[in-house]
Enzyme design. Structure first.
Site, short mmCIF file in Angstrom:
data_model
loop_
_atom_site.label_atom_id
_atom_site.label_comp_id
_atom_site.label_asym_id
_atom_site.label_seq_id
_atom_site.Cartn_x
_atom_site.Cartn_y
_atom_site.Cartn_z
N GLU A 67 0.19 3.51 1.81
CA GLU A 67 -0.04 4.04 3.09
C GLU A 67 1.72 3.91 3.61
O GLU A 67 2.04 4.42 4.72
CB GLU A 67 -0.83 3.44 4.00
CG GLU A 67 -2.26 3.79 3.84
CD GLU A 67 -2.58 4.99 4.67
OE1 GLU A 67 -2.28 5.51 5.62
OE2 GLU A 67 -3.06 6.18 3.73
N THR A 106 0.75 -1.11 -0.11
CA THR A 106 -0.10 0.04 -0.13
C THR A 106 0.82 1.18 0.05
O THR A 106 2.02 1.37 0.59
CB THR A 106 -0.99 -0.06 1.23
OG1 THR A 106 -1.53 1.44 1.22
CG2 THR A 106 -0.19 -0.31 2.51
N LYS A 139 1.66 -3.31 7.39
CA LYS A 139 1.88 -3.59 5.89
C LYS A 139 3.43 -3.39 5.62
O LYS A 139 3.79 -4.14 4.78
CB LYS A 139 1.10 -2.67 5.07
CG LYS A 139 -0.34 -2.85 5.11
CD LYS A 139 -0.68 -4.07 4.37
CE LYS A 139 -2.11 -4.32 3.70
NZ LYS A 139 -2.58 -5.39 2.91
N TYR A 154 -2.02 -0.01 10.94
CA TYR A 154 -2.27 -0.33 9.50
C TYR A 154 -0.91 -0.40 8.62
O TYR A 154 -0.58 -1.48 8.09
CB TYR A 154 -3.48 0.33 8.90
CG TYR A 154 -3.49 -0.18 7.23
CD1 TYR A 154 -4.18 -1.40 6.87
CD2 TYR A 154 -3.14 0.78 6.33
CE1 TYR A 154 -4.43 -1.92 5.78
CE2 TYR A 154 -3.10 0.24 5.12
CZ TYR A 154 -3.92 -1.08 4.71
OH TYR A 154 -3.96 -1.49 3.26
P1 NAP Z 1 -11.45 -4.84 1.46
O1 NAP Z 1 -12.56 -4.69 0.68
O2 NAP Z 1 -11.23 -4.38 2.88
O3 NAP Z 1 -11.24 -6.55 1.50
C1 NAP Z 1 -10.44 -7.31 2.41
C2 NAP Z 1 -10.56 -8.50 2.63
O4 NAP Z 1 -9.80 -9.15 3.40
C3 NAP Z 1 -11.93 -9.14 2.68
O5 NAP Z 1 -12.27 -10.32 1.88
C4 NAP Z 1 -11.95 -9.43 4.30
O6 NAP Z 1 -12.85 -10.43 4.32
C5 NAP Z 1 -10.60 -10.28 3.99
N1 NAP Z 1 -10.27 -10.42 5.45
C6 NAP Z 1 -10.26 -9.68 6.52
N2 NAP Z 1 -9.53 -10.18 7.56
C7 NAP Z 1 -9.26 -11.45 7.09
C8 NAP Z 1 -8.48 -12.61 7.82
N3 NAP Z 1 -8.20 -12.50 9.08
N4 NAP Z 1 -8.47 -13.75 7.33
C9 NAP Z 1 -8.85 -13.83 5.93
N5 NAP Z 1 -9.45 -12.89 5.15
C10 NAP Z 1 -9.73 -11.76 5.89
O7 NAP Z 1 -9.92 -4.26 1.02
P2 NAP Z 1 -9.63 -4.17 -0.37
O8 NAP Z 1 -9.95 -2.67 -0.90
O9 NAP Z 1 -10.11 -5.11 -1.56
O10 NAP Z 1 -7.95 -4.17 -0.48
C11 NAP Z 1 -7.52 -5.47 -0.86
C12 NAP Z 1 -6.18 -5.38 -0.24
O11 NAP Z 1 -5.21 -4.43 -0.89
C13 NAP Z 1 -5.76 -5.42 1.50
O12 NAP Z 1 -5.05 -6.05 1.59
C14 NAP Z 1 -5.67 -3.87 1.51
O13 NAP Z 1 -4.96 -3.50 2.67
C15 NAP Z 1 -4.79 -3.61 0.11
N6 NAP Z 1 -4.73 -2.21 -0.45
C16 NAP Z 1 -5.97 -1.76 -0.85
C17 NAP Z 1 -5.88 -0.52 -1.26
C18 NAP Z 1 -7.36 0.24 -1.73
O14 NAP Z 1 -7.07 1.49 -2.22
N7 NAP Z 1 -8.61 -0.66 -1.91
C19 NAP Z 1 -4.95 0.09 -1.72
C20 NAP Z 1 -3.51 -0.62 -1.02
C21 NAP Z 1 -3.43 -1.68 -0.63
P3 NAP Z 1 -14.50 -9.96 4.93
O15 NAP Z 1 -15.21 -9.75 3.63
O16 NAP Z 1 -15.05 -11.06 5.61
O17 NAP Z 1 -14.24 -8.72 5.76
O1 G4F Z 2 -10.94 6.34 2.25
P1 G4F Z 2 -10.01 6.33 3.10
O2 G4F Z 2 -10.56 5.80 4.46
O3 G4F Z 2 -8.60 5.64 2.62
P2 G4F Z 2 -7.19 5.56 3.12
O4 G4F Z 2 -7.02 5.87 4.71
O5 G4F Z 2 -6.12 6.56 2.28
O6 G4F Z 2 -6.77 4.02 2.94
C1 G4F Z 2 -7.08 3.31 1.88
O7 G4F Z 2 -6.09 3.36 0.96
C2 G4F Z 2 -4.90 2.90 1.14
C3 G4F Z 2 -4.07 2.97 0.08
O8 G4F Z 2 -3.38 4.25 0.09
C4 G4F Z 2 -5.18 1.29 1.89
F1 G4F Z 2 -3.73 0.99 1.92
C5 G4F Z 2 -5.99 1.30 2.57
O9 G4F Z 2 -6.23 -0.22 2.68
C6 G4F Z 2 -7.54 1.71 2.57
O10 G4F Z 2 -8.07 1.23 1.39
O11 G4F Z 2 -9.48 7.63 3.77
C7 G4F Z 2 -8.85 8.75 2.67
C8 G4F Z 2 -8.80 10.14 3.41
C9 G4F Z 2 -7.86 9.97 4.55
O12 G4F Z 2 -7.10 11.15 4.48
C10 G4F Z 2 -8.94 10.31 5.61
O13 G4F Z 2 -8.75 10.85 6.86
O14 G4F Z 2 -9.94 10.55 3.47
C11 G4F Z 2 -10.08 11.06 4.75
N1 G4F Z 2 -11.46 11.45 5.41
C12 G4F Z 2 -12.14 12.32 5.57
N2 G4F Z 2 -13.36 11.98 6.28
C13 G4F Z 2 -12.05 10.18 5.75
C14 G4F Z 2 -13.33 10.57 6.25
N3 G4F Z 2 -11.99 8.83 5.47
C15 G4F Z 2 -12.91 7.89 5.99
N4 G4F Z 2 -12.75 6.70 5.78
N5 G4F Z 2 -13.91 8.51 6.47
C16 G4F Z 2 -14.60 9.73 6.47
O15 G4F Z 2 -15.48 10.08 7.09
#
Ligand code: NAP
Ligand code: G4F
Length: 343
Positions: free
Chosen positions: A133, A131, A159, A155
């Site tokens: 992050e 990520t 990672k 988090y």
């Molecule tokens: P997500 O929608 O939160 O999906 C996370 C998945 O992990 C879900 O299937 C969840 O199951 C499963 N999970 C959680 N805890 C687990 C455990 N203990 N054992 C097995 N499975 C578990 O996340 P996503 O947005 O698809 O992201 C996928 C991956 O990329 C994550 O690792 C996230 O940290 C990383 N990532 C995401 C982003 C982004 O912007 N989306 C960016 C960078 C990295 P449930 O459905 O049961 O909760």
């Molecule tokens: O949508 P967010 O919660 O995403 P964030 O924290 O960037 O993390 C996501 O992206 C990461 C990749 O860089 C992944 F690794 C991670 O698993 C996840 O998918 O928040 C985005 C921004 C933050 O700055 C947060 O403080 O939006 C700001 N924010 C403002 N109001 C909020 C809110 N975020 C959330 N979730 N909820 C709010 O009400």
């Protein structure tokens, strides 16, 4: 013989898109779902196949990355060619409340999978969902594979372990293990508590008269938002290289959360007027406050700015994002309106 993929985190946003992508590539896909009290397969119900179907291509299994036994059994019985570890407690704000659980899942979860690969079959290719992050308090703008990490949340620290343990197993045990360092990616399947989905759902409801107010935190942080569909293709490409390497996937453009609100409200034809500053800042619609800032959504330490430099992925993977912010928002609004059921 068809290739076999095993996806941890199949029920999540990326798990759903990756499953569909791999099925189109003629893979047999095995996904790991957790036991939850409510059914958690909503995002993959459309690819569910009857257990008795001949030549089934999509299988679901119960498992959990905090349970070594289940990880071991799954990998040794399925015998996949590729493993994608997308499982995570993926919410940054939540990680401040449950740091140990977050570390167990995100950091040790990756290690458990790698241990089984090392002991069972070193030929299995491994993708780790890294990520942006990791860059946290950014040490360079834009961020690339060589930028120093500075994680700012439990988090991100979890990672960081997963990132380096993946590198270590690659170097120490000669395993094809690679990290994708992915910047934020969104879609209609994005979890409801992430900011983009919260804004789209909230404003669509306000537009349809089913909600009065949306509460948000820091609207001045900047993110590099791409579309999940593009990013899962990048994950697959990372595992198809001759050598395992780590890659940044990003769009190279960054916008504030407030700009995201502006775009969504314009597309919904909501004329928002902003007034006030700090915690008193509000957006008004026809004189009534519809967006307010609330302290509970601020994080103890924030990541203010993310913008990625994905030139390595462009050059070596021939990967580039196809969808820009406008089309991501259009996609999310379209899906939200289509599926809105009055709740
Ligand atoms: P997500 O929608 O939160 O999906 C996370 C998945 O992990 C879900 O299937 C969840 O199951 C499963 N999970 C959680 N805890 C687990 C455990 N203990 N054992 C097995 N499975 C578990 O996340 P996503 O947005 O698809 O992201 C996928 C991956 O990329 C994550 O690792 C996230 O940290 C990383 N990532 C995401 C982003 C982004 O912007 N989306 C960016 C960078 C990295 P449930 O459905 O049961 O909760
Ligand atoms: O949508 P967010 O919660 O995403 P964030 O924290 O960037 O993390 C996501 O992206 C990461 C990749 O860089 C992944 F690794 C991670 O698993 C996840 O998918 O928040 C985005 C921004 C933050 O700055 C947060 O403080 O939006 C700001 N924010 C403002 N109001 C909020 C809110 N975020 C959330 N979730 N909820 C709010 O009400």
């Amino acid at each position: 013989m068809k290739k076999k993929a095993l996806i941890f985190g199949v029920t999540g946003q990326d798990g759903a898109y990756l499953s569909k992508f791999l099925l189109k590539k003629n893979y047999v896909v095995h996904g790991v779902k957790r036991k939850t009290s409510l059914i958690n397969t909503k995002r993959i119900d459309d690819i569910y196949e009857e257990p008795n179907k001949k030549k089934k291509s999509f299988f679901l299994h119960f498992g959990d990355v905090i349970d070594y036994g289940s990880v071991f059994n799954l990998i040794t019985t399925i015998k996949p060619d590729e493993i994608y570890n997308l499982s995570a407690q993926s919410h940054v704000a939540v990680s401040f409340e449950i740091p140990e659980y977050t570390a167990n899942t995100n950091a040790l979860g990756a290690l458990r999978i790698l241990e089984v690969i090392k002991n069972f079959n070193k030929k299995i290719k491994f993708y780790q969902a890294g990520t942006s992050e990791l860059f946290g308090k950014v040490q360079e703008i834009p961020q690339n594979e060589n930028t120093k990490f500075y994680p700012r949340s439990p988090y991100a620290v979890s990672k960081l372990f997963a990132h380096w343990i993946t590198v270590n197993y690659r170097e120490a045990h000669d395993i094809f293990a690679a990290n994708g360092i992915l910047f934020n990616h969104e879609s209609p399947l994005r979890g409801e508590t992430f900011v983009t989905q919260k804004i789209v759902k909230g404003l669509v409801k306000i537009k349809l008269g089913h909600r009065e107010k949306l509460l948000l935190g820091n609207i001045y942080s900047k993110r590099d938002w791409g579309h999940a569909q593009d990013y899962v293709e990048g994950m697959w490409k990372i595992l198809q290289q001759r050598k395992p390497k780590d890659y940044v996937l990003a769009t190279g453009k960054t916008f504030t959360v407030k700009y995201f609100i502006k775009k969504v409200s314009e597309k919904l034809n909501l004329k928002l007027v902003w007034k006030g500053k700090g915690l008193k800042e509000k957006a008004y619609l026809n004189g009534k406050p519809v967006i307010e800032i609330n302290k509970r959504y601020f994080r103890p330490s924030e990541v203010d700015l993310l913008i990625g430099d994905a030139r390595k992925a462009r050059k070596e993977l021939n990967w580039k994002p196809k969808k820009n912010l406008d089309s991501i928002i259009d996609d999310m609004i379209f899906y939200e309106k289509k599926n809105f059921n009055g709740k």
